[in-house]
Write an enzyme that holds these catalytic residues in place. Structure first.
Site, PDB file in Angstrom:
ATOM      1  N   THR A 171      45.540  36.871  52.773  1.00 47.36           N
ATOM      2  CA  THR A 171      45.267  36.411  51.406  1.00 47.36           C
ATOM      3  C   THR A 171      46.566  36.043  50.684  1.00 47.36           C
ATOM      4  OG1 THR A 171      44.536  37.131  49.214  1.00 47.36           O
ATOM      5  CG2 THR A 171      45.143  38.880  50.718  1.00 47.36           C
TER       6      THR A 171
ATOM      7  N   SER B 152      45.788  44.877  44.360  1.00 50.71           N
ATOM      8  CA  SER B 152      44.654  45.808  44.525  1.00 50.71           C
ATOM      9  C   SER B 152      44.827  46.473  45.875  1.00 50.71           C
ATOM     10  CB  SER B 152      43.307  45.062  44.511  1.00 50.71           C
ATOM     11  OG  SER B 152      43.089  44.412  45.757  1.00 50.71           O
TER      12      SER B 152
ATOM     13  N   TYR C 258      42.603  46.526  48.228  1.00 54.37           N
ATOM     14  CA  TYR C 258      42.103  45.551  49.217  1.00 54.37           C
ATOM     15  C   TYR C 258      43.227  44.589  49.625  1.00 54.37           C
ATOM     16  CZ  TYR C 258      40.747  40.876  50.442  1.00 54.37           C
ATOM     17  OH  TYR C 258      40.731  39.635  51.031  1.00 54.37           O
ATOM     18  N   HIS C 259      43.893  43.977  48.639  1.00 52.51           N
ATOM     19  CA  HIS C 259      44.956  43.027  48.973  1.00 52.51           C
ATOM     20  C   HIS C 259      46.092  43.736  49.721  1.00 52.51           C
ATOM     21  CE1 HIS C 259      42.910  40.741  45.663  1.00 52.51           C
ATOM     22  NE2 HIS C 259      43.252  39.704  46.378  1.00 52.51           N
TER      23      HIS C 259
ATOM     24  N   LYS D  96      45.738  43.956  53.395  1.00 50.55           N
ATOM     25  CA  LYS D  96      46.106  42.721  54.104  1.00 50.55           C
ATOM     26  C   LYS D  96      47.617  42.631  54.307  1.00 50.55           C
ATOM     27  CE  LYS D  96      41.906  40.452  53.943  1.00 50.55           C
ATOM     28  NZ  LYS D  96      41.252  39.252  54.438  1.00 50.55           N
TER      29      LYS D  96
HETATM   30  N1  USQ Z   1      38.826  36.607  37.026  1.00 52.88           N
HETATM   31  C1  USQ Z   1      38.449  36.330  35.731  1.00 52.88           C
HETATM   32  N2  USQ Z   1      37.121  36.430  35.423  1.00 52.88           N
HETATM   33  C2  USQ Z   1      36.171  36.785  36.347  1.00 52.88           C
HETATM   34  C3  USQ Z   1      36.581  37.057  37.659  1.00 52.88           C
HETATM   35  C4  USQ Z   1      37.915  36.968  37.970  1.00 52.88           C
HETATM   36  O1  USQ Z   1      39.261  35.995  34.867  1.00 52.88           O
HETATM   37  O2  USQ Z   1      34.992  36.858  35.987  1.00 52.88           O
HETATM   38  C5  USQ Z   1      40.247  36.486  37.400  1.00 52.88           C
HETATM   39  C6  USQ Z   1      40.834  37.727  38.050  1.00 52.88           C
HETATM   40  O3  USQ Z   1      41.281  38.634  37.102  1.00 52.88           O
HETATM   41  C7  USQ Z   1      41.937  37.122  38.907  1.00 52.88           C
HETATM   42  C8  USQ Z   1      41.405  35.752  39.292  1.00 52.88           C
HETATM   43  O4  USQ Z   1      40.345  35.474  38.394  1.00 52.88           O
HETATM   44  O5  USQ Z   1      43.107  36.960  38.156  1.00 52.88           O
HETATM   45  C9  USQ Z   1      40.888  35.668  40.711  1.00 52.88           C
HETATM   46  O6  USQ Z   1      39.950  36.702  40.881  1.00 52.88           O
HETATM   47  P1  USQ Z   1      38.839  36.662  42.034  1.00 52.88           P
HETATM   48  O7  USQ Z   1      37.884  37.788  41.784  1.00 52.88           O
HETATM   49  O8  USQ Z   1      38.279  35.291  42.161  1.00 52.88           O
HETATM   50  O9  USQ Z   1      39.712  36.886  43.352  1.00 52.88           O
HETATM   51  P2  USQ Z   1      40.386  38.190  43.947  1.00 52.88           P
HETATM   52  O10 USQ Z   1      39.745  39.457  43.554  1.00 52.88           O
HETATM   53  O11 USQ Z   1      41.846  38.072  43.652  1.00 52.88           O
HETATM   54  O12 USQ Z   1      40.121  38.038  45.484  1.00 52.88           O
HETATM   55  C10 USQ Z   1      39.571  36.843  46.033  1.00 52.88           C
HETATM   56  C11 USQ Z   1      38.796  37.179  47.291  1.00 52.88           C
HETATM   57  C12 USQ Z   1      39.729  37.740  48.278  1.00 52.88           C
HETATM   58  C13 USQ Z   1      40.875  36.796  48.483  1.00 52.88           C
HETATM   59  C14 USQ Z   1      41.557  36.465  47.169  1.00 52.88           C
HETATM   60  C15 USQ Z   1      42.651  35.452  47.227  1.00 52.88           C
HETATM   61  O13 USQ Z   1      37.751  38.069  47.019  1.00 52.88           O
HETATM   62  O14 USQ Z   1      39.039  38.008  49.474  1.00 52.88           O
HETATM   63  O15 USQ Z   1      41.743  37.422  49.338  1.00 52.88           O
HETATM   64  O16 USQ Z   1      40.581  35.945  46.322  1.00 52.88           O
HETATM   65  S1  USQ Z   1      43.885  35.713  46.002  1.00 52.88           S
HETATM   66  O17 USQ Z   1      43.262  35.851  44.698  1.00 52.88           O
HETATM   67  O18 USQ Z   1      44.791  34.577  46.033  1.00 52.88           O
HETATM   68  O19 USQ Z   1      44.509  36.951  46.331  1.00 52.88           O
END
Ligand code: USQ
Length: 383
Positions: A144, A179, A181-182, A185
């Site tokens: 990720t 997190s 989870y991250h 990875k």
């Molecule tokens: N966010 C909002 N509002 C929401 C949901 C999320 O503002 O309703 C924000 C979060 O705070 C975060 C961003 O959007 O800053 C991305 O959140 P996300 O829930 O879309 O993604 P994340 O939990 O970071 O994890 C997801 C996948 C994971 C992958 C990762 C890539 O679930 O498997 O590894 O995206 S990354 O985000 O680049 O780490």
């Protein structure tokens, strides 16, 4: 090629299995239904029809004549996984078999423990099963972009050259995830790198950003083949959540200031990236790291885009920032590089207004199934 897809029931695993089977590869999927049991436990079931893996493979076969093999088993159990590798003798193993939810990993001791054990044991077992039974096999691991966090310097593609006291060396790019989870990875990457440099494995580690979408060539044949589309606070990623909220008339849940910036990609591009990685394997003894995203957006930019396109379609879309349940920077630098996949031939499928309206139209068919109770975040990072 003989392709073993671990986590074949997942949002990415199932469409990858169909795509590769459609391309004529010999595909075996393995899954222990962990995501389904967590979804039941937390009330986070997918929006669209969600037949189990065996049922989906049967539907896919009846429509295309192509087979997707199904093995229900746990990759964190070495005997089960090593037997699968020994019997199937894959050319490529695609490792999606991880607990993928950042919020779930932050809920409690038990959910953190499960995430750590499941993810690290699965990766460790895959390494050993390949070394023991299929040493030529190429491991493609889904990492990720979140491994890197949001540093105040450019994010390079996996590696960085450091000059220290007049001397230089190349290292894994520093990682500081947001997190547990991250963080699993990050630990996976370190494990893989140890076994690559010590035993000559060949590995591609894909640093993927959040994925969006529910359409692929095969999924579009029958609604029962749609990848598990989540809009809940546990498994739903931000774009899929905003699209569903727009359809349901729920104000878009921007967390905090909304300046959180990430690299995003369309589900169809995930399939292309994994395919490109598979047909261009690295040499033995190489850990190839590819940053897998096609466009960079802040959360505010995503919300504005969904609102504008939704309003144009006649939907009443509003944005309502809420207190951020996570501990993360809400305003930060984000200069992430990603040239490796483009060099392999990726032609991105970008998030145009048409793509957004297409997804909204698709979700509108399931409007009556949207449960507003699944939307607001229940897990907080801060104690
Ligand atoms: N966010 C909002 N509002 C929401 C949901 C999320 O503002 O309703 C924000 C979060 O705070 C975060 C961003 O959007 O800053 C991305 O959140 P996300 O829930 O879309 O993604 P994340 O939990 O970071 O994890 C997801 C996948 C994971 C992958 C990762 C890539 O679930 O498997 O590894 O995206 S990354 O985000 O680049 O780490």
């Amino acid at each position: 090629m003989r392709v073993l897809i671990l986590g074949g029931d997942g949002y990415l695993g199932w469409p990858t299995a169909m795509d590769f089977a459609a391309k004529g590869h010999d595909v075996l999927t393995m899954d222990n239904y962990l995501r389904r049991s967590i979804a039941l436990e937390t009330g986070s079931e997918a929006l669209t029809p969600n037949p189990n893996l065996t049922a989906r493979a049967d539907i896919f076969k009846s429509l295309t004549g192509k087979s997707v093999g199904v093995l229900i088993g746990d990759c964190a159990d070495y005997r089960t996984l090593s037997k699968a590798v020994a019997d199937f003798k894959p050319d490529t193993v695609i490792h999606y078999a991880e607990q993928p939810s950042a919020p779930y990993s932050m809920m409690s001791f038990d959910t953190a423990h499960l995430t750590l054990n499941n993810n690290l044991n699965a990766t460790f077992n895959i390494i050993f099963a390949v070394l023991e039974h299929a040493p030529e096999c190429h491991i493609i691991k889904l990492g990720t972009m979140g491994e890197y966090g949001t540093p105040n310097i450019d994010i390079e593609e996996g590696w960085i050259e450091i000059e220290h006291k007049g001397r230089k060396d190349k290292f894994l790019y520093p990682r500081q995830a947001g997190s547990l989870y991250h963080t699993t990875k990050v630990l996976d990457t370190d494990l893989l790198w140890f076994y690559v440099r010590t035993y000559g494995l060949r590995v591609t580690d894909l640093m993927q950003g959040p994925v969006y979408g529910l359409s692929t060539a095969e999924a579009d044949m029958d609604e029962r083949l749609i990848p598990n589309f989540h809009y809940d606070d546990i498994f739903g990623t931000v774009v899929n959540r905003f699209l569903t909220q727009a359809v349901a008339g729920i104000p878009l849940t921007v967390y905090g200031k909304g300046g959180q910036t990430r690299g995003y990609l369309n589900l169809t591009d995930t399939l292309k990236c994994v395919n490109l990685a598979m047909v261009h394997p690295p040499d033995h003894g190489k850990l190839r790291i590819l940053n897998q995203f096609t466009q960079v957006f802040s959360v505010n930019e995503l919300a504005e885009k969904v609102k504008r396109v939704g309003n144009h379609m006649g939907l009443d879309v509003k944005i309502k920032p809420i207190d951020n349940p996570r501990k993360e920077m809400e305003e930060h630098r984000y200069e992430a590089h990603s040239t490796g996949l483009m060099e392999l031939g990726l032609k991105p499928h970008l998030m145009t207004d048409e793509v957004v309206s297409g997804m909204l139209e698709r979700i509108l068919k399931y409007k009556d199934l949207i449960d507003p109770k699944k939307v607001m975040p229940r897990v907080r990072w801060k104690k």
